[in-house]
Write an enzyme that holds these catalytic residues in place. Structure first.
Site, PDB file in Angstrom:
ATOM      1  CE1 TYR A 154      44.378  42.094  31.984  1.00  0.00           C
ATOM      2  CE2 TYR A 154      42.448  41.272  30.816  1.00  0.00           C
ATOM      3  CZ  TYR A 154      43.500  42.155  30.905  1.00  0.00           C
ATOM      4  OH  TYR A 154      43.675  43.120  29.932  1.00  0.00           O
ATOM      5  CE  LYS A 158      42.515  45.271  32.374  1.00  0.00           C
ATOM      6  NZ  LYS A 158      43.189  46.584  32.429  1.00  0.00           N
TER       7      LYS A 158
END
Ligand SMILES: NC(=O)c1ccc[n+]([C@@H]2O[C@H](COP(=O)([O-])OP(=O)(O)OC[C@H]3O[C@@H](n4cnc5c(N)ncnc54)[C@H](O)[C@@H]3O)[C@@H](O)[C@H]2O)c1
Length: 262
Positions: A154, A158
């Site tokens: 994640y 990002k």
């Protein structure tokens, strides 16, 4: 009515932050294309937008599917007449300890967050260049700025979105298109509510504002970046996190102790 007469496409608009952005933009006068993996949620958001008196295009689609996104963005622009704004919001977040991260989990995060953002941005930009105007807003996360724990796929995805934001901002500036990102801190959504209650409470205490953010606060930031007045903001990452990145871990702990009178 900052978006009167405009058309916005919002991904992951079935619930949470994306839904709040879609409804906020509709209240500001925009017609909305809802692109969402969950068909039922997509329909519900579409009905709510219609009740606000706006035109709506609803499509069940997976942003990580290149062909689906090419077709969907074209259909949305045809149905609503043009495309002025894209918000790349959809996302997933599955925690896993670093040594146990599966290839599947790694690829799923990269495909949905990073490739999905690129597929949608490129397809949308191809519509926006026709009118030499566009606003692309990518929802990143503070997890792309600070090392998240047990969330390496994640956090990496990002951080990648922020790099893509800067690169696209340069490449698309000639066409009157700006590309910016928002890095939210913890926002009270169903995604976050999958955490254990005590972990959530603790997370809020680690923010200088000592509370989770609301979906409306992210919608407010998205509206700011998507508005015609924001043409000089390009390639920026707007951190909307109650001050946690600014404070850093050391300052937050000091703050907590001061509040507790220690
Ligand atoms: N909630 C937070 O604390 C927080 C913090 C920082 C960043 N974010 C980011 O904000 C965005 C929205 O998060 P949220 O909390 O509202 O999550 P959420 O789970 O409530 O909503 C995400 C939406 O995206 C949709 N979606 C998921 N995969 C998709 C795909 N492949 N194609 C199309 N749609 C898909 C889901 O069905 C869902 O409706 C995400 O990108 C998330 O990473 C959230």
């Amino acid at each position: 009515m900052q978006l009167q007469g405009q058309v916005a496409l919002v991904t992951g608009a079935g619930r949470g932050i994306g839904k709040a952005i879609a409804l906020r933009f509709a209240r500001e006068g925009a017609d909305i294309a809802v692109v969402e993996l969950n068909g039922e949620w997509a329909q519900t958001t579409g009905e709510e937008i219609k009740r606000l008196g706006r035109r709506v295009f609803v499509k069940t689609a997976d942003v990580s599917d290149y062909e689906q996104i090419q077709a969907t963005v074209g259909e949305a622009a045809t149905a609503l007449g043009k495309l002025d704004i894209l918000v790349n919001n959809d996302g997933i977040g599955k925690g896993q300890r670093f040594l146990e991260i599966s290839k599947e989990n790694w690829e799923r995060h990269l495909n949905i967050h990073l490739s999905g953002t690129f597929y949608c941005a490129q397809a949308a930009a191809r519509e926006m260049v026709k009118q030499k105007y566009g606003r692309i807003v990518n929802i990143a996360s503070v997890a792309g700025l600070m090392g998240p724990i047990d969330l390496a796929p994640y956090g990496a995805a990002k951080a990648g979105i922020m790099g893509l934001t800067r690169a696209a901002a340069l490449d698309l500036a000639d066409y009157g298109i700006t590309v910016n990102a928002i890095a939210p801190g913890p926002i009270d959504t169903e995604l976050l509510r999958t955490w254990p209650a005590d972990a959530l409470r603790e997370r809020a205490q680690h923010l200088p504002v000592a509370r989770l953010g609301t979906v409306e606060e992210i919608a407010h930031a998205a509206l700011f970046l998507a508005s015609p007045d924001s043409g000089f903001i390009n390639g920026a990452v707007l951190v909307v996190d109650g001050g946690s990145v600014a404070a850093g871990a050391y300052m937050v702990e000091k703050y907590r102790r001061r509040k507790a009178g220690a």
